[in-house]
Scaffold this motif. Structure first.
Motif, mmCIF file in Angstrom:
data_model
loop_
_atom_site.group_PDB
_atom_site.id
_atom_site.type_symbol
_atom_site.label_atom_id
_atom_site.label_comp_id
_atom_site.label_asym_id
_atom_site.label_seq_id
_atom_site.Cartn_x
_atom_site.Cartn_y
_atom_site.Cartn_z
ATOM 1 N N GLU A 1 8.933 -0.130 9.595
ATOM 2 C CA GLU A 1 8.962 -0.447 8.232
ATOM 3 C C GLU A 1 7.488 0.116 7.565
ATOM 4 O OE1 GLU A 1 10.430 -2.029 4.262
ATOM 5 O OE2 GLU A 1 11.342 -1.631 6.424
ATOM 6 N N ALA A 2 6.327 -0.182 8.506
ATOM 7 C CA ALA A 2 5.220 0.150 8.232
ATOM 8 C C ALA A 2 4.939 1.786 7.756
ATOM 9 C CB ALA A 2 4.084 -0.493 9.040
ATOM 10 N N ASN A 3 5.857 2.362 8.333
ATOM 11 C CA ASN A 3 5.784 3.879 8.503
ATOM 12 C C ASN A 3 6.132 4.320 6.877
ATOM 13 O OD1 ASN A 3 4.658 4.570 10.945
ATOM 14 N ND2 ASN A 3 6.653 4.776 11.793
ATOM 15 N N GLN A 4 6.873 3.219 6.064
ATOM 16 C CA GLN A 4 7.103 3.755 4.829
ATOM 17 C C GLN A 4 6.041 3.755 4.188
ATOM 18 O OE1 GLN A 4 10.600 2.170 2.810
ATOM 19 N NE2 GLN A 4 11.533 1.266 4.783
ATOM 20 N N PHE A 5 4.813 3.158 4.541
ATOM 21 C CA PHE A 5 3.592 3.190 3.438
ATOM 22 C C PHE A 5 2.628 3.807 4.063
ATOM 23 C CE2 PHE A 5 6.133 -1.057 3.661
ATOM 24 C CZ PHE A 5 6.440 -0.822 2.319
ATOM 25 N N ALA A 6 2.616 4.357 5.541
ATOM 26 C CA ALA A 6 1.516 4.874 6.324
ATOM 27 C C ALA A 6 2.272 5.567 7.443
ATOM 28 C CB ALA A 6 0.275 4.218 6.588
ATOM 29 N N ASP A 7 2.000 6.916 7.742
ATOM 30 C CA ASP A 7 2.665 7.468 8.919
ATOM 31 C C ASP A 7 1.822 6.909 10.108
ATOM 32 O OD1 ASP A 7 3.816 8.873 10.554
ATOM 33 O OD2 ASP A 7 3.183 10.862 10.106
ATOM 34 N N ALA A 8 2.006 5.652 10.493
ATOM 35 C CA ALA A 8 1.220 5.090 11.468
ATOM 36 C C ALA A 8 1.692 4.978 12.674
ATOM 37 C CB ALA A 8 0.687 3.695 10.778
ATOM 38 N N TYR A 9 2.873 4.850 13.076
ATOM 39 C CA TYR A 9 3.558 4.387 14.423
ATOM 40 C C TYR A 9 4.688 5.461 14.832
ATOM 41 C CZ TYR A 9 1.255 0.181 13.148
ATOM 42 O OH TYR A 9 0.216 -0.676 12.842
ATOM 43 N N GLU A 10 4.691 5.588 16.193
ATOM 44 C CA GLU A 10 5.627 6.322 16.976
ATOM 45 C C GLU A 10 6.030 5.230 17.986
ATOM 46 O OE1 GLU A 10 6.222 9.826 20.199
ATOM 47 O OE2 GLU A 10 4.156 9.324 19.354
ATOM 48 N N VAL B 1 -0.157 -5.061 12.664
ATOM 49 C CA VAL B 1 0.120 -4.024 11.414
ATOM 50 C C VAL B 1 -1.347 -4.465 10.320
ATOM 51 C CG1 VAL B 1 1.036 -3.287 9.285
ATOM 52 C CG2 VAL B 1 2.490 -3.691 11.473
ATOM 53 N N ALA B 2 -1.299 -5.782 10.149
ATOM 54 C CA ALA B 2 -2.503 -6.046 9.153
ATOM 55 C C ALA B 2 -3.955 -5.732 9.871
ATOM 56 C CB ALA B 2 -2.342 -7.670 8.860
ATOM 57 N N GLU B 3 -3.919 -5.754 11.314
ATOM 58 C CA GLU B 3 -5.080 -5.230 11.976
ATOM 59 C C GLU B 3 -5.502 -3.948 11.795
ATOM 60 O OE1 GLU B 3 -5.798 -4.752 16.480
ATOM 61 O OE2 GLU B 3 -6.155 -6.727 16.141
ATOM 62 N N ASP B 4 -4.348 -3.009 11.983
ATOM 63 C CA ASP B 4 -4.257 -1.563 11.974
ATOM 64 C C ASP B 4 -4.500 -0.920 10.648
ATOM 65 O OD1 ASP B 4 -4.015 -1.767 14.888
ATOM 66 O OD2 ASP B 4 -1.562 -1.345 14.753
ATOM 67 N N LEU B 5 -3.699 -1.601 9.751
ATOM 68 C CA LEU B 5 -3.425 -0.687 8.183
ATOM 69 C C LEU B 5 -4.180 -1.680 7.172
ATOM 70 C CD1 LEU B 5 0.037 0.655 8.979
ATOM 71 C CD2 LEU B 5 -2.175 1.652 9.478
ATOM 72 N N GLY B 6 -4.490 -3.069 7.503
ATOM 73 C CA GLY B 6 -4.867 -3.958 6.406
ATOM 74 C C GLY B 6 -3.799 -4.711 5.862
ATOM 75 N N SER B 7 -4.368 -5.813 5.349
ATOM 76 C CA SER B 7 -3.382 -6.909 4.928
ATOM 77 C C SER B 7 -2.449 -6.587 3.790
ATOM 78 C CB SER B 7 -4.038 -8.294 4.416
ATOM 79 O OG SER B 7 -4.978 -7.761 3.436
ATOM 80 N N ALA B 8 -2.938 -5.551 2.918
ATOM 81 C CA ALA B 8 -1.873 -5.192 1.917
ATOM 82 C C ALA B 8 -0.707 -4.356 2.306
ATOM 83 C CB ALA B 8 -2.586 -4.322 1.005
ATOM 84 N N VAL B 9 -0.796 -3.643 3.378
ATOM 85 C CA VAL B 9 0.465 -3.073 4.002
ATOM 86 C C VAL B 9 1.187 -4.032 4.596
ATOM 87 C CG1 VAL B 9 1.271 -1.194 5.798
ATOM 88 C CG2 VAL B 9 -0.729 -0.706 4.290
ATOM 89 N N ALA B 10 0.723 -4.821 5.493
ATOM 90 C CA ALA B 10 1.375 -5.786 6.336
ATOM 91 C C ALA B 10 2.250 -6.728 5.148
ATOM 92 C CB ALA B 10 0.503 -6.873 7.062
ATOM 93 N N ARG B 11 1.515 -7.152 4.052
ATOM 94 C CA ARG B 11 2.196 -8.018 3.068
ATOM 95 C C ARG B 11 3.429 -7.099 2.499
ATOM 96 N NH1 ARG B 11 -1.528 -8.586 0.129
ATOM 97 N NH2 ARG B 11 -2.658 -10.520 1.239
ATOM 98 N N ARG B 12 3.366 -5.897 2.349
ATOM 99 C CA ARG B 12 4.395 -4.975 1.796
ATOM 100 C C ARG B 12 5.500 -4.919 2.768
ATOM 101 N NH1 ARG B 12 2.293 0.412 -1.004
ATOM 102 N NH2 ARG B 12 4.303 0.571 -1.457
ATOM 103 N N TYR C 1 8.023 -14.176 5.949
ATOM 104 C CA TYR C 1 6.804 -14.526 5.629
ATOM 105 C C TYR C 1 5.624 -13.783 6.093
ATOM 106 C CZ TYR C 1 8.459 -19.104 3.681
ATOM 107 O OH TYR C 1 9.249 -19.853 3.136
ATOM 108 N N LEU C 2 4.614 -13.227 5.666
ATOM 109 C CA LEU C 2 3.692 -12.490 6.116
ATOM 110 C C LEU C 2 3.098 -13.503 7.330
ATOM 111 C CD1 LEU C 2 1.727 -10.274 6.396
ATOM 112 C CD2 LEU C 2 0.427 -11.211 4.591
ATOM 113 N N GLN C 3 2.775 -14.730 6.904
ATOM 114 C CA GLN C 3 2.228 -15.727 8.040
ATOM 115 C C GLN C 3 2.869 -16.998 7.915
ATOM 116 O OE1 GLN C 3 -2.166 -16.131 7.800
ATOM 117 N NE2 GLN C 3 -2.104 -17.659 9.741
ATOM 118 N N ARG C 4 3.690 -17.387 9.104
ATOM 119 C CA ARG C 4 4.516 -18.589 8.913
ATOM 120 C C ARG C 4 3.399 -19.727 9.175
ATOM 121 N NH1 ARG C 4 9.516 -18.651 12.530
ATOM 122 N NH2 ARG C 4 8.198 -17.173 13.678
ATOM 123 N N SER C 5 3.719 -21.027 8.485
ATOM 124 C CA SER C 5 2.869 -22.033 8.632
ATOM 125 C C SER C 5 3.273 -22.775 9.959
ATOM 126 C CB SER C 5 2.929 -22.984 7.316
ATOM 127 O OG SER C 5 2.307 -22.237 6.281
ATOM 128 N N GLY C 6 2.404 -23.454 10.696
ATOM 129 C CA GLY C 6 2.697 -24.389 11.598
ATOM 130 C C GLY C 6 3.126 -23.589 12.859
#
Length: 332
Positions: free
Chosen positions: A41-50, A184-195, A203-208
């Motif tokens: 899914e992250a590859n839709q926003f950045a050609d980041a992973y194989e 993904v957030a570490e590699d590409l930033g939280s904005a991409v991880a959120r998308r 959830y981007l980050q589950r509580s508990g």
């Protein structure tokens, strides 16, 4: 999938990172499919992973859902990875953590920048010493065994995932998605991880921690005996303030003996189990639309403020925010 396993772990010209999933017979399908979909899914926003699927010998594997899954290469044929992911299995670790899998994981870990385990995949990393002296987690039902078999590992049984430097372990199934989003957030930033989270409707980050999911389930598979009798008693009236002495008297054992049995069979003390059941009851009341005051009273909390402190400590949100989030989700 990759057809060139000897390519570098990180292609500087394209920015892509090679993520290798080490599969084996009996692998739990969701343990690798869920995290893999996060990277895809992250590859839709950045050609980041194989994504590269591997097995110890290069042969297809039989997953938990049946049917064969073809892989791209044998572990020995891969020269480098950005991230190695070792999924888990529903069968006992003693059944799937075999020498062939261990050697493949050891070789790949030495050639990877990051190493990740999902669920009981932590047993593979622990077996060849990669988790020694580190904090780690796994699914709650495997956590006591992990701690018993590998005393040099600090087992953090309630964590969704644990990161220490370039080694990460996660709890079962969906927790692998949580960890993948964090990577993904570490590699590409939280904005991409959120998308990515939005695209996958998670959830981007589950509580508990795991305790919010597992408390009633821990009692289901317990054999007849003192611990099962106590969990049944607590389940009959979770709002009651059960003391360890009272519970021990109910099954004619000492409080110390009951605590030891509980810790061995459930992974929690009797007091922790009872507290979790009260919390589960309060949460269910909020999800059903009860007010915070009513939920606190019905679940046996001394006050709404006591319930608020518990919610903030366990989930990072107040009871009113939790209720609002849950009812908003139902409305949507």
């Amino acid at each position: 999938m990759s057809a060139a396993p000897d390519r570098p772990r990180h292609n500087a010209s394209t920015g892509t990172r090679r993520i290798g999933f080490l599969l084996f017979d009996g692998v739990k399908a969701l343990d690798y499919v869920g995290p893999a979909e996060v990277f895809v899914e992250a590859n839709q926003f950045a050609d980041a992973y194989e994504i590269v699927l591997l097995s110890p010998t290069g042969a297809p594997v039989q997953t938990s859902v049946g049917g064969g899954v073809a892989v791209d290469a044998a572990a020995a044929d891969v020269l480098a990875l950005d991230t190695l992911v070792v999924p888990g299995s529903e069968v006992r670790p003693a059944q799937f953590v075999r020498p062939e899998l261990l050697e493949a994981a050891r070789v790949l870990a030495a050639r990877s920048r990051r190493v990740v385990s999902i669920c009981s995949g932590a047993f593979v990393l622990a077996e060849f010493g990669l988790l020694d002296g580190r904090g780690a987690t796994t699914h709650w039902k495997f956590a006591p065994e992990l701690a018993r078999r590998y005393p040099r590992v600090q087992v953090l049984a309630d964590q969704i995932f644990v990161r220490e430097a370039d080694i990460a372990t996660s709890a079962g199934v969906a927790a692998g998605i949580d960890l993948a989003l964090a990577l993904v957030a570490e590699d590409l930033g939280s904005a991409v991880a959120r998308r990515v989270a939005q695209g996958l409707l998670v959830y981007l980050q589950r509580s508990g921690g795991q305790a919010q999911f597992s408390t009633p389930l821990r009692a289901v598979a317990l054999p007849p005996g003192p611990v099962r009798a106590v969990t049944d008693l607590i389940a009959d009236d979770p709002s009651r303030r059960h003391s360890v002495r009272e519970l021990a008297r109910h099954v004619n054992v000492s409080p110390r003996h009951l605590t030891r049995l509980f810790t061995e069979e459930v992974g929690l003390s009797p007091a922790e189990y009872a507290a979790n059941m009260r919390f589960d009851l309060a949460r269910a009341q909020l999800e059903a639309g009860s007010s915070v005051r009513r939920a606190a009273a019905d679940a046996g909390f001394t006050s709404p403020e006591a319930l608020r402190r518990t919610f903030v400590a366990r989930l990072g949100v107040s009871p009113s925010d939790y209720r609002r989030r849950f009812t908003s989700g139902l409305s949507a």
